[in-house]
Write a protein that holds these residues in place. Structure first.
Motif, PDB file in Angstrom:
ATOM      1  N   LYS A  15       1.151   3.963  -3.026  1.00  0.00           N
ATOM      2  CA  LYS A  15       0.796   5.366  -2.771  1.00  0.00           C
ATOM      3  C   LYS A  15       1.719   6.305  -3.538  1.00  0.00           C
ATOM      4  O   LYS A  15       1.295   7.346  -4.031  1.00  0.00           O
ATOM      5  CB  LYS A  15       0.886   5.673  -1.271  1.00  0.00           C
ATOM      6  N   LEU A  44      -4.981   4.410   0.107  1.00  0.00           N
ATOM      7  CA  LEU A  44      -3.773   3.615   0.299  1.00  0.00           C
ATOM      8  C   LEU A  44      -3.079   3.942   1.626  1.00  0.00           C
ATOM      9  O   LEU A  44      -2.555   3.053   2.292  1.00  0.00           O
ATOM     10  CB  LEU A  44      -2.811   3.811  -0.874  1.00  0.00           C
ATOM     11  N   LYS A  45      -3.089   5.217   2.013  1.00  0.00           N
ATOM     12  CA  LYS A  45      -2.525   5.583   3.319  1.00  0.00           C
ATOM     13  C   LYS A  45      -3.333   4.934   4.447  1.00  0.00           C
ATOM     14  O   LYS A  45      -2.761   4.455   5.425  1.00  0.00           O
ATOM     15  CB  LYS A  45      -2.498   7.103   3.498  1.00  0.00           C
ATOM     16  N   LEU A  46      -4.650   4.918   4.287  1.00  0.00           N
ATOM     17  CA  LEU A  46      -5.509   4.305   5.290  1.00  0.00           C
ATOM     18  C   LEU A  46      -5.262   2.796   5.388  1.00  0.00           C
ATOM     19  O   LEU A  46      -5.178   2.238   6.485  1.00  0.00           O
ATOM     20  CB  LEU A  46      -6.976   4.580   4.955  1.00  0.00           C
ATOM     21  N   HIS A  81      -2.498   1.253   4.579  1.00  0.00           N
ATOM     22  CA  HIS A  81      -1.170   1.106   5.178  1.00  0.00           C
ATOM     23  C   HIS A  81      -1.243   1.261   6.699  1.00  0.00           C
ATOM     24  O   HIS A  81      -0.689   0.443   7.446  1.00  0.00           O
ATOM     25  CB  HIS A  81      -0.217   2.147   4.584  1.00  0.00           C
ATOM     26  N   PHE A  82      -1.926   2.295   7.161  1.00  0.00           N
ATOM     27  CA  PHE A  82      -2.032   2.548   8.600  1.00  0.00           C
ATOM     28  C   PHE A  82      -2.756   1.408   9.305  1.00  0.00           C
ATOM     29  O   PHE A  82      -2.306   0.909  10.343  1.00  0.00           O
ATOM     30  CB  PHE A  82      -2.759   3.872   8.854  1.00  0.00           C
ATOM     31  N   ALA A 133       0.831  -1.211   0.000  1.00  0.00           N
ATOM     32  CA  ALA A 133       0.000   0.000   0.000  1.00  0.00           C
ATOM     33  C   ALA A 133       0.859   1.252   0.000  1.00  0.00           C
ATOM     34  O   ALA A 133       0.571   2.211  -0.732  1.00  0.00           O
ATOM     35  CB  ALA A 133      -0.940  -0.007   1.204  1.00  0.00           C
ATOM     36  N   ILE A 134       1.913   1.266   0.793  1.00  0.00           N
ATOM     37  CA  ILE A 134       2.727   2.486   0.869  1.00  0.00           C
ATOM     38  C   ILE A 134       3.564   2.652  -0.402  1.00  0.00           C
ATOM     39  O   ILE A 134       3.829   3.781  -0.839  1.00  0.00           O
ATOM     40  CB  ILE A 134       3.583   2.525   2.158  1.00  0.00           C
ATOM     41  N   GLU A 135       3.957   1.550  -1.013  1.00  0.00           N
ATOM     42  CA  GLU A 135       4.675   1.644  -2.288  1.00  0.00           C
ATOM     43  C   GLU A 135       3.733   2.123  -3.396  1.00  0.00           C
ATOM     44  O   GLU A 135       4.120   2.941  -4.228  1.00  0.00           O
ATOM     45  CB  GLU A 135       5.293   0.294  -2.656  1.00  0.00           C
ATOM     46  N   LYS A 164      -0.740  13.161  -6.017  1.00  0.00           N
ATOM     47  CA  LYS A 164      -1.161  13.814  -4.779  1.00  0.00           C
ATOM     48  C   LYS A 164      -2.548  14.412  -4.972  1.00  0.00           C
ATOM     49  O   LYS A 164      -2.860  14.948  -6.017  1.00  0.00           O
ATOM     50  CB  LYS A 164      -0.178  14.905  -4.380  1.00  0.00           C
ATOM     51  N   ARG A 167      -5.035   7.833  -3.187  1.00  0.00           N
ATOM     52  CA  ARG A 167      -3.830   8.030  -2.361  1.00  0.00           C
ATOM     53  C   ARG A 167      -4.198   7.991  -0.879  1.00  0.00           C
ATOM     54  O   ARG A 167      -3.510   7.358  -0.076  1.00  0.00           O
ATOM     55  CB  ARG A 167      -3.163   9.347  -2.721  1.00  0.00           C
ATOM     56  N   ASP A 168      -5.302   8.670  -0.526  1.00  0.00           N
ATOM     57  CA  ASP A 168      -5.755   8.640   0.862  1.00  0.00           C
ATOM     58  C   ASP A 168      -6.186   7.235   1.278  1.00  0.00           C
ATOM     59  O   ASP A 168      -5.950   6.815   2.414  1.00  0.00           O
ATOM     60  CB  ASP A 168      -6.897   9.628   1.076  1.00  0.00           C
TER      61      ASP A 168
END
Length: 86
Positions: free
Chosen positions: A38, A51-53, A55-56, A34-36, A43, A48-49
């Motif tokens: 992103k 994928l950050k979610l 990842h978290f 996910a972070i890769e 932007k 993108r958001d």
């Protein structure tokens, strides 16, 4: 070569420990992917958001599973100690 049996630990891991191990690996791979991914999304894009979610949340689940695995390991260790002493 030393193994768990020669080091005084259990000779074999329980099914739950093995399942939690592979689930942890899967979640680490999801968090990494996910972070890769992103980095490939522009932007400001909603993906993108997302994928950050992902990842978290995958990282938070990895942390929770690690605590669960440590607790399970400790319980099995102490149960083995009680069993040996009786």
């Amino acid at each position: 070569m030393a193994n768990a049996a020669t080091m005084g630990g259990p000779a074999r891991f329980s099914r739950w420990q093995i399942r939690l191990h592979w689930l942890t690996l899967l979640l680490v791979a999801i968090a990494y992917g996910a972070i890769e991914a992103k980095g490939l999304v522009p932007k400001g894009a909603p993906a993108r958001d997302l994928l950050k979610l992902v990842h978290f949340n995958a990282g938070a689940l990895v942390g929770a599973l690690m605590l669960l695995r440590l607790g399970l390991r400790a319980c099995e260790f102490f149960a083995a100690q009680v069993h040996e002493s009786s």
